[in-house]
Write a protein that holds these residues in place. Structure first.
Motif, PDB file in Angstrom:
ATOM      1  N   CYS A 113       0.810  -1.225   0.000  1.00  0.00           N
ATOM      2  CA  CYS A 113       0.000   0.000   0.000  1.00  0.00           C
ATOM      3  C   CYS A 113       0.844   1.276   0.000  1.00  0.00           C
ATOM      4  CB  CYS A 113      -0.909   0.036   1.232  1.00  0.00           C
ATOM      5  SG  CYS A 113      -2.419  -0.919   1.058  1.00  0.00           S
ATOM      6  N   LEU A 114       2.139   1.152   0.192  1.00  0.00           N
ATOM      7  CA  LEU A 114       2.956   2.355   0.355  1.00  0.00           C
ATOM      8  C   LEU A 114       2.855   3.346  -0.805  1.00  0.00           C
ATOM      9  CD1 LEU A 114       6.276   1.386   2.179  1.00  0.00           C
ATOM     10  CD2 LEU A 114       4.420   2.841   2.974  1.00  0.00           C
ATOM     11  N   PRO A 115       2.826   2.894  -2.065  1.00  0.00           N
ATOM     12  CA  PRO A 115       2.692   3.889  -3.147  1.00  0.00           C
ATOM     13  C   PRO A 115       1.415   4.732  -3.032  1.00  0.00           C
ATOM     14  CG  PRO A 115       3.463   1.813  -4.044  1.00  0.00           C
ATOM     15  CD  PRO A 115       3.081   1.547  -2.611  1.00  0.00           C
ATOM     16  N   GLU A 116       0.303   4.098  -2.641  1.00  0.00           N
ATOM     17  CA  GLU A 116      -0.943   4.852  -2.466  1.00  0.00           C
ATOM     18  C   GLU A 116      -0.832   5.825  -1.296  1.00  0.00           C
ATOM     19  OE1 GLU A 116      -4.644   2.266  -2.900  1.00  0.00           O
ATOM     20  OE2 GLU A 116      -3.042   0.767  -2.786  1.00  0.00           O
ATOM     21  N   ILE A 117      -0.192   5.383  -0.223  1.00  0.00           N
ATOM     22  CA  ILE A 117      -0.033   6.252   0.936  1.00  0.00           C
ATOM     23  C   ILE A 117       0.901   7.415   0.601  1.00  0.00           C
ATOM     24  CG2 ILE A 117       0.734   6.372   3.333  1.00  0.00           C
ATOM     25  CD1 ILE A 117      -0.010   3.410   3.620  1.00  0.00           C
ATOM     26  N   ALA A 124      -1.361  15.906   0.551  1.00  0.00           N
ATOM     27  CA  ALA A 124      -1.483  16.688   1.784  1.00  0.00           C
ATOM     28  C   ALA A 124      -0.405  17.769   1.858  1.00  0.00           C
ATOM     29  CB  ALA A 124      -1.394  15.763   2.995  1.00  0.00           C
ATOM     30  N   GLN A 125       0.808  17.439   1.416  1.00  0.00           N
ATOM     31  CA  GLN A 125       1.884  18.439   1.407  1.00  0.00           C
ATOM     32  C   GLN A 125       1.567  19.575   0.439  1.00  0.00           C
ATOM     33  OE1 GLN A 125       6.149  16.776   1.738  1.00  0.00           O
ATOM     34  NE2 GLN A 125       4.921  14.991   1.186  1.00  0.00           N
ATOM     35  N   ALA A 126       1.001  19.222  -0.714  1.00  0.00           N
ATOM     36  CA  ALA A 126       0.629  20.255  -1.687  1.00  0.00           C
ATOM     37  C   ALA A 126      -0.444  21.179  -1.117  1.00  0.00           C
ATOM     38  CB  ALA A 126       0.138  19.604  -2.981  1.00  0.00           C
ATOM     39  N   MET A 127      -1.367  20.611  -0.349  1.00  0.00           N
ATOM     40  CA  MET A 127      -2.404  21.425   0.289  1.00  0.00           C
ATOM     41  C   MET A 127      -1.795  22.396   1.290  1.00  0.00           C
ATOM     42  SD  MET A 127      -5.395  18.581   0.902  1.00  0.00           S
ATOM     43  CE  MET A 127      -6.421  19.709   1.841  1.00  0.00           C
ATOM     44  N   LEU A 128      -0.836  21.909   2.075  1.00  0.00           N
ATOM     45  CA  LEU A 128      -0.167  22.789   3.035  1.00  0.00           C
ATOM     46  C   LEU A 128       0.557  23.917   2.307  1.00  0.00           C
ATOM     47  CD1 LEU A 128       0.862  23.595   5.834  1.00  0.00           C
ATOM     48  CD2 LEU A 128       2.682  21.879   5.571  1.00  0.00           C
ATOM     49  N   ALA A 129       1.276  23.567   1.257  1.00  0.00           N
ATOM     50  CA  ALA A 129       2.002  24.586   0.491  1.00  0.00           C
ATOM     51  C   ALA A 129       1.040  25.617  -0.078  1.00  0.00           C
ATOM     52  CB  ALA A 129       2.803  23.925  -0.627  1.00  0.00           C
ATOM     53  N   SER A 130      -0.084  25.172  -0.619  1.00  0.00           N
ATOM     54  CA  SER A 130      -1.074  26.091  -1.191  1.00  0.00           C
ATOM     55  C   SER A 130      -1.663  27.005  -0.123  1.00  0.00           C
ATOM     56  CB  SER A 130      -2.198  25.306  -1.875  1.00  0.00           C
ATOM     57  OG  SER A 130      -1.710  24.569  -2.975  1.00  0.00           O
ATOM     58  N   SER A 131      -1.885  26.451   1.061  1.00  0.00           N
ATOM     59  CA  SER A 131      -2.465  27.266   2.135  1.00  0.00           C
ATOM     60  C   SER A 131      -1.491  28.363   2.567  1.00  0.00           C
ATOM     61  CB  SER A 131      -2.850  26.386   3.324  1.00  0.00           C
ATOM     62  OG  SER A 131      -1.718  25.908   4.018  1.00  0.00           O
ATOM     63  N   LEU A 132      -0.204  28.048   2.562  1.00  0.00           N
ATOM     64  CA  LEU A 132       0.788  29.048   2.966  1.00  0.00           C
ATOM     65  C   LEU A 132       0.975  30.118   1.896  1.00  0.00           C
ATOM     66  CD1 LEU A 132       3.386  26.705   4.691  1.00  0.00           C
ATOM     67  CD2 LEU A 132       1.807  28.312   5.792  1.00  0.00           C
ATOM     68  N   VAL A 133       0.862  29.731   0.632  1.00  0.00           N
ATOM     69  CA  VAL A 133       0.901  30.726  -0.447  1.00  0.00           C
ATOM     70  C   VAL A 133      -0.306  31.648  -0.343  1.00  0.00           C
ATOM     71  CG1 VAL A 133       0.759  31.056  -2.944  1.00  0.00           C
ATOM     72  CG2 VAL A 133       2.284  29.306  -2.017  1.00  0.00           C
ATOM     73  N   ALA A 134      -1.472  31.066  -0.092  1.00  0.00           N
ATOM     74  CA  ALA A 134      -2.686  31.880   0.078  1.00  0.00           C
ATOM     75  C   ALA A 134      -2.516  32.846   1.245  1.00  0.00           C
ATOM     76  CB  ALA A 134      -3.894  30.979   0.309  1.00  0.00           C
ATOM     77  N   GLN A 148     -11.626  22.066  -1.466  1.00  0.00           N
ATOM     78  CA  GLN A 148     -12.008  21.127  -2.527  1.00  0.00           C
ATOM     79  C   GLN A 148     -10.967  20.025  -2.707  1.00  0.00           C
ATOM     80  OE1 GLN A 148     -12.492  23.725  -5.864  1.00  0.00           O
ATOM     81  NE2 GLN A 148     -14.290  24.747  -5.029  1.00  0.00           N
ATOM     82  N   GLN A 149      -9.696  20.356  -2.438  1.00  0.00           N
ATOM     83  CA  GLN A 149      -8.630  19.375  -2.597  1.00  0.00           C
ATOM     84  C   GLN A 149      -8.668  18.302  -1.516  1.00  0.00           C
ATOM     85  OE1 GLN A 149      -4.750  21.292  -3.094  1.00  0.00           O
ATOM     86  NE2 GLN A 149      -5.783  23.188  -3.657  1.00  0.00           N
ATOM     87  N   ASP A 150      -9.325  18.621  -0.411  1.00  0.00           N
ATOM     88  CA  ASP A 150      -9.354  17.690   0.713  1.00  0.00           C
ATOM     89  C   ASP A 150     -10.111  16.410   0.381  1.00  0.00           C
ATOM     90  OD1 ASP A 150      -8.627  17.105   3.410  1.00  0.00           O
ATOM     91  OD2 ASP A 150     -10.692  17.476   4.014  1.00  0.00           O
ATOM     92  N   ASP A 151     -11.034  16.484  -0.575  1.00  0.00           N
ATOM     93  CA  ASP A 151     -11.817  15.299  -0.948  1.00  0.00           C
ATOM     94  C   ASP A 151     -10.911  14.170  -1.434  1.00  0.00           C
ATOM     95  OD1 ASP A 151     -14.118  16.631  -0.289  1.00  0.00           O
ATOM     96  OD2 ASP A 151     -14.623  17.184  -2.346  1.00  0.00           O
ATOM     97  N   ALA A 152      -9.855  14.516  -2.170  1.00  0.00           N
ATOM     98  CA  ALA A 152      -8.950  13.483  -2.697  1.00  0.00           C
ATOM     99  C   ALA A 152      -8.238  12.760  -1.563  1.00  0.00           C
ATOM    100  CB  ALA A 152      -7.935  14.113  -3.649  1.00  0.00           C
ATOM    101  N   ASP A 154      -9.393  12.469   1.569  1.00  0.00           N
ATOM    102  CA  ASP A 154     -10.403  11.665   2.268  1.00  0.00           C
ATOM    103  C   ASP A 154     -10.693  10.366   1.516  1.00  0.00           C
ATOM    104  OD1 ASP A 154     -10.624  13.561   4.246  1.00  0.00           O
ATOM    105  OD2 ASP A 154     -12.394  14.532   3.381  1.00  0.00           O
ATOM    106  N   THR A 155     -10.780  10.458   0.195  1.00  0.00           N
ATOM    107  CA  THR A 155     -11.033   9.263  -0.617  1.00  0.00           C
ATOM    108  C   THR A 155      -9.874   8.281  -0.508  1.00  0.00           C
ATOM    109  OG1 THR A 155     -12.393  10.516  -2.179  1.00  0.00           O
ATOM    110  CG2 THR A 155     -11.478   8.427  -2.952  1.00  0.00           C
ATOM    111  N   ALA A 156      -8.652   8.804  -0.567  1.00  0.00           N
ATOM    112  CA  ALA A 156      -7.476   7.943  -0.441  1.00  0.00           C
ATOM    113  C   ALA A 156      -7.444   7.269   0.923  1.00  0.00           C
ATOM    114  CB  ALA A 156      -6.206   8.755  -0.656  1.00  0.00           C
ATOM    115  N   TYR A 157      -7.794   8.021   1.955  1.00  0.00           N
ATOM    116  CA  TYR A 157      -7.829   7.455   3.308  1.00  0.00           C
ATOM    117  C   TYR A 157      -8.798   6.266   3.360  1.00  0.00           C
ATOM    118  CZ  TYR A 157      -9.031   6.900   8.218  1.00  0.00           C
ATOM    119  OH  TYR A 157      -9.277   6.363   9.461  1.00  0.00           O
ATOM    120  N   GLU A 158     -10.003   6.457   2.871  1.00  0.00           N
ATOM    121  CA  GLU A 158     -11.002   5.391   2.917  1.00  0.00           C
ATOM    122  C   GLU A 158     -10.539   4.163   2.126  1.00  0.00           C
ATOM    123  OE1 GLU A 158     -13.598   5.154   4.731  1.00  0.00           O
ATOM    124  OE2 GLU A 158     -13.543   7.197   5.545  1.00  0.00           O
ATOM    125  N   THR A 159      -9.947   4.402   0.957  1.00  0.00           N
ATOM    126  CA  THR A 159      -9.501   3.290   0.110  1.00  0.00           C
ATOM    127  C   THR A 159      -8.407   2.485   0.789  1.00  0.00           C
ATOM    128  OG1 THR A 159     -10.057   4.533  -1.889  1.00  0.00           O
ATOM    129  CG2 THR A 159      -8.517   2.690  -2.131  1.00  0.00           C
TER     130      THR A 159
END
Length: 210
Positions: A113-117, A124-134, A148-152, A154-159
């Motif tokens: 599962c490591l590649p998916e994780i 998640a890192q990209a989201m953090l970077a985007s939040s700091l740019v904002a 909106q990016q958080d959905d991806a 959440d979906t990965a977590y469930e899978t």
């Protein structure tokens, strides 16, 4: 004028703290997915710096709110900073936890599962970077868009969780499975905190909470 100078200095400190958190997350990624134990050992040192920034920024915000009696956007900015640095501090804590988990996982062979994780971690890192740019740009639209990016994530977590929870061919100890469940939970929470930061940026600019 003095108040504006202090708030600009405060904003710079928040961004410096954000940069440390980003670096801590990057080291956690290296520890987990490149099996870099030296990276894992660096994280606690960064976490101490993050905690110092957190305490100082909270104190500075409280002092300015008490002594300067800010109004309107200035008050929103200070109150949002106090909440925002809590989000950053929590992401830093999760990064430190991920480093500790990486050390525990090191003796075990990599799981399928490591590649998916890892993809989840990148997101998640990209989201953090985007939040700091904002935050740096005080861009309300960019801040809101992070949600909106958080959905991806959440979906990965469930899978991945379903894969780990219902794995049938476990032989020997189950510790690595339990540790990876913790990893994806931490990543999901880190993404939530990045989303919070984006929402707080939008609040600073617009004065409304979405």
């Amino acid at each position: 004028m003095q108040f504006e100078r202090k708030t600009r200095s405060l904003a710079r400190d928040v961004l410096r703290m954000g940069a440390l958190v980003e670096n801590s997350f990057r080291l956690a990624h290296q520890a987990l997915f490149s099996r870099n134990l030296e990276a894992a050992r660096e994280i606690p040192l960064l976490d101490k710096q993050i905690d110092r920034f957190y305490r100082q920024i909270e104190l500075d915000c409280s002092t300015l709110m008490t002594l300067e009696s800010p109004v309107a956007q200035d008050l929103r900015q200070l109150s949002a900073y106090m909440q925002l640095v809590r989000d950053l501090e929590r992401i830093g804590d999760y990064a430190k936890d991920l480093g500790e988990i990486a050390i525990k996982l090191f003796p075990y062979p990599p799981h399928s599962c490591l590649p998916e994780i890892e993809a989840m971690a990148h997101h998640a890192q990209a989201m953090l970077a985007s939040s700091l740019v904002a935050l740096a740009d005080l861009d309300a639209a960019a801040g809101k868009a992070i949600k909106q990016q958080d959905d991806a994530v959440d979906t990965a977590y469930e899978t991945v969780y379903q894969t780990l929870a219902f794995q049938r061919d476990i032989k020997g100890v189950i510790e690595p499975i339990l540790l990876m469940v913790l990893v994806i939970r931490h990543l999901e929470r880190m993404a939530d905190h990045a989303t919070n930061i984006g929402q707080r940026v939008a609040y600073i600019v617009t004065g409304t909470r979405s």
